[in-house]
Design an enzyme around this catalytic site. Structure first.
Site, PDB file in Angstrom:
ATOM      1  N   LYS A  77      45.140  36.824  29.902  1.00  0.00           N
ATOM      2  CA  LYS A  77      46.062  37.952  30.106  1.00  0.00           C
ATOM      3  C   LYS A  77      46.966  37.790  31.321  1.00  0.00           C
ATOM      4  O   LYS A  77      48.148  38.122  31.261  1.00  0.00           O
ATOM      5  CB  LYS A  77      45.278  39.262  30.201  1.00  0.00           C
ATOM      6  N   ASN A  98      48.624  41.590  27.157  1.00  0.00           N
ATOM      7  CA  ASN A  98      47.649  41.458  26.069  1.00  0.00           C
ATOM      8  C   ASN A  98      48.330  41.404  24.699  1.00  0.00           C
ATOM      9  O   ASN A  98      47.679  41.098  23.703  1.00  0.00           O
ATOM     10  CB  ASN A  98      46.610  42.590  26.094  1.00  0.00           C
ATOM     11  N   ASP A 132      46.620  47.748  27.018  1.00  0.00           N
ATOM     12  CA  ASP A 132      45.237  48.070  27.389  1.00  0.00           C
ATOM     13  C   ASP A 132      45.127  49.354  28.216  1.00  0.00           C
ATOM     14  O   ASP A 132      44.246  50.190  27.981  1.00  0.00           O
ATOM     15  CB  ASP A 132      44.634  46.942  28.238  1.00  0.00           C
ATOM     16  N   ALA A 158      36.341  45.335  40.144  1.00  0.00           N
ATOM     17  CA  ALA A 158      37.646  45.163  40.797  1.00  0.00           C
ATOM     18  C   ALA A 158      38.332  43.910  40.255  1.00  0.00           C
ATOM     19  O   ALA A 158      39.156  43.311  40.942  1.00  0.00           O
ATOM     20  CB  ALA A 158      37.485  45.095  42.314  1.00  0.00           C
ATOM     21  N   GLY A 160      40.374  42.017  36.736  1.00  0.00           N
ATOM     22  CA  GLY A 160      41.631  42.310  36.060  1.00  0.00           C
ATOM     23  C   GLY A 160      41.592  43.635  35.311  1.00  0.00           C
ATOM     24  O   GLY A 160      42.541  44.434  35.396  1.00  0.00           O
ATOM     25  N   TYR A 249      31.797  47.236  24.670  1.00  0.00           N
ATOM     26  CA  TYR A 249      31.569  47.927  23.388  1.00  0.00           C
ATOM     27  C   TYR A 249      30.550  47.215  22.504  1.00  0.00           C
ATOM     28  O   TYR A 249      30.243  47.671  21.420  1.00  0.00           O
ATOM     29  CB  TYR A 249      32.893  48.105  22.620  1.00  0.00           C
TER      30      TYR A 249
HETATM   31  P1  ATR Z   1      38.163  41.154  33.590  1.00  0.00           P
HETATM   32  O1  ATR Z   1      39.513  40.571  33.371  1.00  0.00           O
HETATM   33  O2  ATR Z   1      37.394  41.402  32.307  1.00  0.00           O
HETATM   34  O3  ATR Z   1      38.178  42.335  34.490  1.00  0.00           O
HETATM   35  P2  ATR Z   1      37.251  39.631  35.841  1.00  0.00           P
HETATM   36  O4  ATR Z   1      38.596  39.776  36.471  1.00  0.00           O
HETATM   37  O5  ATR Z   1      36.556  38.310  35.910  1.00  0.00           O
HETATM   38  O6  ATR Z   1      37.305  40.004  34.300  1.00  0.00           O
HETATM   39  O7  ATR Z   1      36.314  40.767  36.491  1.00  0.00           O
HETATM   40  C1  ATR Z   1      34.948  40.879  36.191  1.00  0.00           C
HETATM   41  C2  ATR Z   1      34.351  42.049  36.971  1.00  0.00           C
HETATM   42  O8  ATR Z   1      32.936  42.107  36.673  1.00  0.00           O
HETATM   43  C3  ATR Z   1      34.459  41.895  38.475  1.00  0.00           C
HETATM   44  O9  ATR Z   1      34.492  43.185  39.059  1.00  0.00           O
HETATM   45  C4  ATR Z   1      33.139  41.187  38.818  1.00  0.00           C
HETATM   46  O10 ATR Z   1      32.703  41.327  40.134  1.00  0.00           O
HETATM   47  P3  ATR Z   1      33.242  40.299  41.269  1.00  0.00           P
HETATM   48  O11 ATR Z   1      34.622  40.750  41.602  1.00  0.00           O
HETATM   49  O12 ATR Z   1      32.286  40.451  42.388  1.00  0.00           O
HETATM   50  O13 ATR Z   1      33.217  38.928  40.638  1.00  0.00           O
HETATM   51  C5  ATR Z   1      32.195  41.917  37.883  1.00  0.00           C
HETATM   52  N1  ATR Z   1      30.993  41.119  37.629  1.00  0.00           N
HETATM   53  C6  ATR Z   1      30.891  40.059  36.792  1.00  0.00           C
HETATM   54  N2  ATR Z   1      29.624  39.573  36.815  1.00  0.00           N
HETATM   55  C7  ATR Z   1      28.920  40.348  37.682  1.00  0.00           C
HETATM   56  C8  ATR Z   1      27.564  40.369  38.150  1.00  0.00           C
HETATM   57  N3  ATR Z   1      26.673  39.479  37.707  1.00  0.00           N
HETATM   58  N4  ATR Z   1      27.204  41.319  39.037  1.00  0.00           N
HETATM   59  C9  ATR Z   1      28.102  42.232  39.492  1.00  0.00           C
HETATM   60  N5  ATR Z   1      29.400  42.258  39.089  1.00  0.00           N
HETATM   61  C10 ATR Z   1      29.807  41.346  38.210  1.00  0.00           C
END
Ligand code: ATR
Length: 308
Positions: A77, A98, A132, A158, A160, A249
């Site tokens: 994205k 998206n 989205d 926090a 994307g 989901y």
């Molecule tokens: P997306 O585009 O789906 O938002 P992303 O940008 O990789 O994907 O973000 C994933 C989110 O899930 C982030 O907030 C991530 O936390 P970090 O910023 O600390 O990486 C969170 N996340 C993913 N795996 C995690 C885990 N095992 N424990 C806590 N937070 C997690």
């Protein structure tokens, strides 16, 4: 309802696709093909595994092969933004695309979606949208019956998805936003971005002390059965939220949603968001109103095996 006869693709069939890595479990083909069938359009929608290194080539291929449009999912994205010829304000606002609509010029020289031109010819350009964030707002208000203006919201994540959600919620005029993320620096950076943009939304990093209208999970936690909850129940008891929304989901009820239901909260998963982003994309490509109930039934059947 018995399924309508759908002819095999022919030389006239219009093409749509979702690009992702991985993309094998995408429910978008089921949702869109059900809609295209309902609209009696000779179009088909496929899922293409596209590695990030190949995104530019795949996009160029789709453009050159007369595709009407593309959906992008993880991890494309943000990567797609610089590949667009034109960015819609939605994609510009959230820094993520998206939905791609391929456009060509009509007889009057106006750029129109390729899928809405009888015989597209000449050069084709890619216009990027983000459907989205709008879909989240629609799903929150329809599926969780939330009045977002002045609402207090605890946002988990926090990345994307969380960033787009936070920016859109601030635009919607939510009163207060608490940001909690494993990597706190990312939550701080997002808080600063919202503060700079929104005069009405108070932003804090950490858990709220009082009650909130909504807890919104925008992390990926909950996708796997062994995942921990995306929030610390000692820091925030779910009974302090009216509603809990999980962008995940699959499964239909994540551990967070089960705990929320047990605590007496209203709950909704991210199916509505998936549905409404798809409905908006379909309308952009075809210019026709999306058959939302059909798309919802197709998603439920694909994701949860529910009878159609
Ligand atoms: P997306 O585009 O789906 O938002 P992303 O940008 O990789 O994907 O973000 C994933 C989110 O899930 C982030 O907030 C991530 O936390 P970090 O910023 O600390 O990486 C969170 N996340 C993913 N795996 C995690 C885990 N095992 N424990 C806590 N937070 C997690």
């Amino acid at each position: 309802m018995s399924p309508l006869f759908r002819p095999a693709p022919s030389a006239r069939t219009r093409l749509l696709a979702v690009f992702g890595a991985p993309v094998r479990h995408s429910a978008s083909p089921a949702m869109h093909n059900a809609a295209l069938q309902e609209l009696a359009l000779d179009w088909t929608y496929v899922a293409c595994p596209v590695a990030p290194d190949h995104l530019a080539a795949a996009m160029e291929g789709a453009r050159c092969m007369g595709f009407a449009g593309i959906n992008l999912t993880v991890p494309h994205k943000q990567l797609a933004v610089p590949l667009m010829d034109v960015l819609d304000a939605s994609a510009e606002a959230y820094g993520a695309v998206n939905t791609v609509v391929f456009e060509a010029e009509d007889a009057e020289g106006m750029w129109r979606p390729v899928g809405q031109l009888r015989d597209p010819s000449g050069s084709v350009r890619a216009r990027g949208y983000n459907t989205d964030a709008e879909a989240l707002v629609r799903s929150l208000s329809e599926d969780l019956a939330v009045e977002l203006r002045a609402a207090r919201i605890l946002l988990l994540g926090a990345g994307g998805a969380a960033r787009a959600a936070a920016l859109r919620l601030a635009d919607e005029g939510v009163g207060a936003l608490w940001l909690v993320n494993r990597t706190e620096d990312k939550a701080r950076a997002l808080a600063a971005e919202i503060e700079a943009r929104s005069p009405v939304t108070e932003v804090r990093v950490g858990y709220p002390e009082g009650d909130v209208e909504v807890v919104l999970n925008a992390t990926s936690l909950g996708l796997r059965p062994e995942d921990p909850l995306p929030l610390d129940p000692a820091a925030f008891a779910l009974g302090r939220a009216d509603g809990v929304y999980d962008m995940v989901y699959r499964p239909a009820e994540t551990p967070l949603l089960r705990a929320a239901r047990t605590a007496g909260c209203r709950t909704a998963n991210g199916l509505g968001m998936l549905l409404y982003q798809g409905a908006a994309a379909l309308e952009l490509w075809t210019g026709r109103p999306a058959p939302v109930p059909t798309m919802r039934r197709a998603l439920e059947a694909e994701l949860y095996g529910a009878a159609t």
